[in-house]
Motif scaffolding. Structure first.
Motif, PDB file in Angstrom:
ATOM      1  N   ASN A 171       0.844  -1.197   0.000  1.00 16.28           N
ATOM      2  CA  ASN A 171       0.000   0.000   0.000  1.00 16.28           C
ATOM      3  C   ASN A 171       0.880   1.249   0.000  1.00 16.28           C
ATOM      4  OD1 ASN A 171      -1.454   2.287   1.416  1.00 16.28           O
ATOM      5  ND2 ASN A 171      -3.139   0.835   1.250  1.00 16.28           N
ATOM      6  N   GLU A 172       0.551   2.237  -0.832  1.00 14.43           N
ATOM      7  CA  GLU A 172       1.371   3.436  -0.962  1.00 14.43           C
ATOM      8  C   GLU A 172       1.447   4.225   0.338  1.00 14.43           C
ATOM      9  OE1 GLU A 172      -0.105   2.515  -5.127  1.00 14.43           O
ATOM     10  OE2 GLU A 172      -0.791   2.302  -3.062  1.00 14.43           O
ATOM     11  N   VAL A 173       0.346   4.291   1.076  1.00 18.44           N
ATOM     12  CA  VAL A 173       0.342   4.999   2.360  1.00 18.44           C
ATOM     13  C   VAL A 173       1.258   4.296   3.353  1.00 18.44           C
ATOM     14  CG1 VAL A 173      -1.105   5.493   4.381  1.00 18.44           C
ATOM     15  CG2 VAL A 173      -1.901   6.120   2.098  1.00 18.44           C
ATOM     16  N   LEU A 174       1.196   2.962   3.396  1.00 17.29           N
ATOM     17  CA  LEU A 174       2.078   2.207   4.285  1.00 17.29           C
ATOM     18  C   LEU A 174       3.534   2.395   3.883  1.00 17.29           C
ATOM     19  CD1 LEU A 174       2.561   0.193   6.559  1.00 17.29           C
ATOM     20  CD2 LEU A 174       2.112  -1.661   4.927  1.00 17.29           C
ATOM     21  N   ALA A 175       3.828   2.368   2.582  1.00 20.12           N
ATOM     22  CA  ALA A 175       5.202   2.554   2.112  1.00 20.12           C
ATOM     23  C   ALA A 175       5.745   3.916   2.511  1.00 20.12           C
ATOM     24  CB  ALA A 175       5.251   2.389   0.593  1.00 20.12           C
ATOM     25  N   CYS A 195      12.254  -5.018  -4.476  1.00 16.85           N
ATOM     26  CA  CYS A 195      11.404  -3.854  -4.735  1.00 16.85           C
ATOM     27  C   CYS A 195      10.043  -4.194  -5.301  1.00 16.85           C
ATOM     28  CB  CYS A 195      12.136  -2.890  -5.662  1.00 16.85           C
ATOM     29  SG  CYS A 195      12.434  -3.537  -7.321  1.00 16.85           S
ATOM     30  N   GLY A 196       9.828  -5.388  -5.850  1.00 19.49           N
ATOM     31  CA  GLY A 196       8.524  -5.703  -6.423  1.00 19.49           C
ATOM     32  C   GLY A 196       8.162  -4.722  -7.527  1.00 19.49           C
ATOM     33  N   SER A 197       6.991  -4.094  -7.406  1.00 24.65           N
ATOM     34  CA  SER A 197       6.547  -3.137  -8.422  1.00 24.65           C
ATOM     35  C   SER A 197       7.048  -1.731  -8.169  1.00 24.65           C
ATOM     36  CB  SER A 197       5.018  -3.134  -8.509  1.00 24.65           C
ATOM     37  OG  SER A 197       4.443  -2.849  -7.247  1.00 24.65           O
ATOM     38  N   GLY A 198       7.955  -1.555  -7.189  1.00 21.56           N
ATOM     39  CA  GLY A 198       8.659  -0.289  -7.012  1.00 21.56           C
ATOM     40  C   GLY A 198       7.981   0.741  -6.138  1.00 21.56           C
ATOM     41  N   THR A 199       7.028   0.336  -5.295  1.00 23.85           N
ATOM     42  CA  THR A 199       6.283   1.307  -4.484  1.00 23.85           C
ATOM     43  C   THR A 199       7.191   2.050  -3.508  1.00 23.85           C
ATOM     44  OG1 THR A 199       4.345  -0.150  -4.616  1.00 23.85           O
ATOM     45  CG2 THR A 199       4.285   1.612  -2.979  1.00 23.85           C
ATOM     46  N   LEU A 200       8.049   1.328  -2.784  1.00 26.03           N
ATOM     47  CA  LEU A 200       8.946   1.982  -1.827  1.00 26.03           C
ATOM     48  C   LEU A 200       9.907   2.936  -2.526  1.00 26.03           C
ATOM     49  CD1 LEU A 200       9.821  -0.918   0.646  1.00 26.03           C
ATOM     50  CD2 LEU A 200       8.859   1.291   1.286  1.00 26.03           C
ATOM     51  N   LEU A 201      10.400   2.542  -3.692  1.00 27.44           N
ATOM     52  CA  LEU A 201      11.339   3.401  -4.415  1.00 27.44           C
ATOM     53  C   LEU A 201      10.672   4.689  -4.887  1.00 27.44           C
ATOM     54  CD1 LEU A 201      13.010   0.613  -6.592  1.00 27.44           C
ATOM     55  CD2 LEU A 201      14.049   1.778  -4.634  1.00 27.44           C
ATOM     56  N   TYR A 251      18.054   2.975  -5.303  1.00 25.77           N
ATOM     57  CA  TYR A 251      18.479   1.761  -6.000  1.00 25.77           C
ATOM     58  C   TYR A 251      17.540   0.615  -5.634  1.00 25.77           C
ATOM     59  CZ  TYR A 251      22.830   4.330  -6.782  1.00 25.77           C
ATOM     60  OH  TYR A 251      23.756   5.276  -7.155  1.00 25.77           O
ATOM     61  N   GLY A 252      17.015  -0.053  -6.653  1.00 28.08           N
ATOM     62  CA  GLY A 252      16.119  -1.175  -6.420  1.00 28.08           C
ATOM     63  C   GLY A 252      16.493  -2.377  -7.250  1.00 28.08           C
ATOM     64  N   SER A 253      16.169  -3.552  -6.744  1.00 24.12           N
ATOM     65  CA  SER A 253      16.417  -4.798  -7.481  1.00 24.12           C
ATOM     66  C   SER A 253      15.367  -5.817  -7.076  1.00 24.12           C
ATOM     67  CB  SER A 253      17.816  -5.343  -7.186  1.00 24.12           C
ATOM     68  OG  SER A 253      17.926  -5.718  -5.818  1.00 24.12           O
ATOM     69  N   ASP A 254      15.240  -6.844  -7.899  1.00 22.86           N
ATOM     70  CA  ASP A 254      14.321  -7.937  -7.598  1.00 22.86           C
ATOM     71  C   ASP A 254      14.783  -9.157  -8.377  1.00 22.86           C
ATOM     72  OD1 ASP A 254      11.334  -8.009  -6.234  1.00 22.86           O
ATOM     73  OD2 ASP A 254      11.622  -9.580  -7.723  1.00 22.86           O
TER      74      ASP A 254
END
Length: 478
Positions: A171-175, A195-201, A251-254
């Motif tokens: 969830n974007e709010v949680l991130a 990172c999955g779909s990149g929400t935290l990034l 920086y993100g990876s998966d």
């Protein structure tokens, strides 16, 4: 007004509202109340990263049955908010023993609004579940009822930049709340190795740039209100004076190429490709980390996303954190205590957060070279350490428990050695005093001597409300 949020993010949302200029800010359970003008209402919707929706209360009353709710709602002046040509919907939240079904409460409120217009004009506005002109919210706590107008419409976690997603997206709010709780505001590199779909990034880049989360959103419910001020909202929307430069990168990876492809689409949709770098790689292949930096991750829990051996995964995470991310503060959200135990590191901070229906824990690990005792000794001697400066929101005990006397750091079970002998003496005296206790049973004073470590196995125990002397034995003779 009332800003709704997720459990555990109330303090972060309160800080956001104060920074926006809200007055009389008071945090509650999954909500923060505040006061302000129309500009504040628009800014709260457009700028708050950890708010799910902004409610504007318009009526308060007490009721202990649905008929009273119907009567009070029908007495309101609905011409101020709604017309015959408009559509509306009703949402209800009920915490009361007098009301067994929240849907029934919503139906009665809907009937009251429709009957108000029927009695006055002989016609009634239509009800529309999806994309109505007016969102009405009724909240009942015990007998206290509050009717509010929902100024947000769709939940504010729907920023508008997500065009593709993986299974169980964050969830974007949680991130955003997870990142804000770390204290990081763009002063170093940001790393998410799963990172999955990149929400935290994406949320991290927006926080670093101080970009409003509502930039990509298409509309808000207050834009259909009769008193909507378009010029005021356009002024707020086009104001970029608070944005700042971001000198580092995210920086993100998966391990999944498909997840990286979807993350790229979302990052491109948010217009943040310049600030985020992605690569397809498993976490165990990390051999170096950008310095300085902070790590925030949401690994699989073994619930919605399955993995062959969840504990081996967390053991590998702990090993990589210790050997590659020296000098970092690593923040991790997870669900099971056994997973945290497999990491093999002692947390510095703990928070309780809700990820969907799962009660998770958000932990911070301070990563340093050498052993813990040597690290603590060097801190006492005043030596410089490569620890990250972002250690949370300033609270020393974040798990809701009061700190114990004599505590010298934030790790559970670590106490000042100078107090150990004094504490031991106090404990021995306390145990000795507990060996003999007196209690009054009727009028007769009874002396009972017991061992404080003794287990009363002979006493009956309660199970599902019934007293049993022994657990049921399926092999016993009848």
């Amino acid at each position: 007004m009332v800003a709704k949020t997720l459990y555990g993010l109330e303090d972060v949302l309160a800080e956001e509202l104060v920074s926006l200029g809200a007055e009389n800010v008071e945090a509650g359970k999954r909500m923060v109340s505040f006061t302000g003008d129309k500009r504040m209402l628009y800014r709260a919707n457009f700028c708050c990263r950890t708010a799910l929706r902004i409610l504007k209360p318009v009526c308060y009353f007490e009721a202990n049955n649905a008929d009273t709710v119907y009567r009070e709602v029908k007495n309101m002046e609905w011409d101020r908010y709604l017309s015959l040509e408009k559509t509306f919907t009703v949402d209800s939240v009920v915490y009361s023993e007098d009301f067994n079904h929240s849907k029934f409460v919503a139906y009665r409120v809907k009937d009251a609004i429709a009957d108000y217009f029927n009695d006055k004009y002989g016609k009634r506005p239509s009800v529309r579940v999806n994309n109505p002109d007016l969102y009405v919210n009724i909240h009942i706590s015990r007998n206290d009822c509050t009717v509010s107008l929902d100024s947000s419409g769709e939940s504010l976690h729907k920023r508008g930049y997500r065009v593709s997603q993986v299974d169980a997206p964050l969830n974007e709010v949680l991130a955003a709340g997870m990142i804000l709780k770390t204290g990081w505001r763009g002063e170093a590199n940001f790393v998410d190795p799963m990172c999955g779909s990149g929400t935290l990034l994406i949320e991290a880049a927006m926080i670093a740039l101080n970009m409003a989360p509502g930039v990509c959103r298409k509309e808000y419910a207050f834009e259909r209100w009769p008193d909507f001020d378009r010029e005021l909202f356009e002024e707020i929307y086009n104001d970029e004076s608070a944005e700042r430069a971001f000198k580092f990168k995210c920086y993100g990876s998966d391990i999944s190429p498909l997840a990286i492809e979807k993350a790229m689409k979302n990052i491109r949709s948010a217009g943040l490709s310049k600030y985020i770098e992605l690569k397809t790689a498993p976490f165990q292949q990390y051999s170096e980390a950008p310095k300085p930096g902070i790590l925030v991750m949401n690994p699989p829990y073994g619930e919605r996303i399955s993995t062959n051996d969840i504990f081996d995964l967390y053991t590998m995470i702990g090993e990589r954190l210790k050997h590659v991310f020296t000098g970092y503060n690593a923040w991790m959200l997870s669900y099971k205590e056994e997973c945290f135990d497999a990491i093999g590191l002692r947390p510095k901070h703990r928070f309780k957060l809700m990820n969907g229906d799962l009660e998770c824990e958000y932990r911070c690990y301070e990563l340093f070279e050498g052993k813990n005792k040597e690290y603590k000794r060097s801190l006492k001697n005043g030596e410089n350490q490569p620890a990250s400066p972002w250690a949370g929101n300033g609270t020393r005990r974040d798990d809701g428990r009061a700190g114990r006397q004599g505590k010298t750091d934030d790790r559970p079970g670590r106490y000042d050695e100078s107090r150990s002998s004094e504490n031991r003496k106090f404990a021995e005296e306390r145990i000795a005093s507990k060996r003999t206790e007196s209690f009054d049973r009727g009028k007769k004073l009874v002396q009972k001597v017991r061992n404080p470590y003794e287990r009363d196995d002979d006493k009956p125990f309660k199970k599902f409300g019934k007293e049993q002397r022994k657990p049921y034995d399926r092999n016993r003779k009848s």
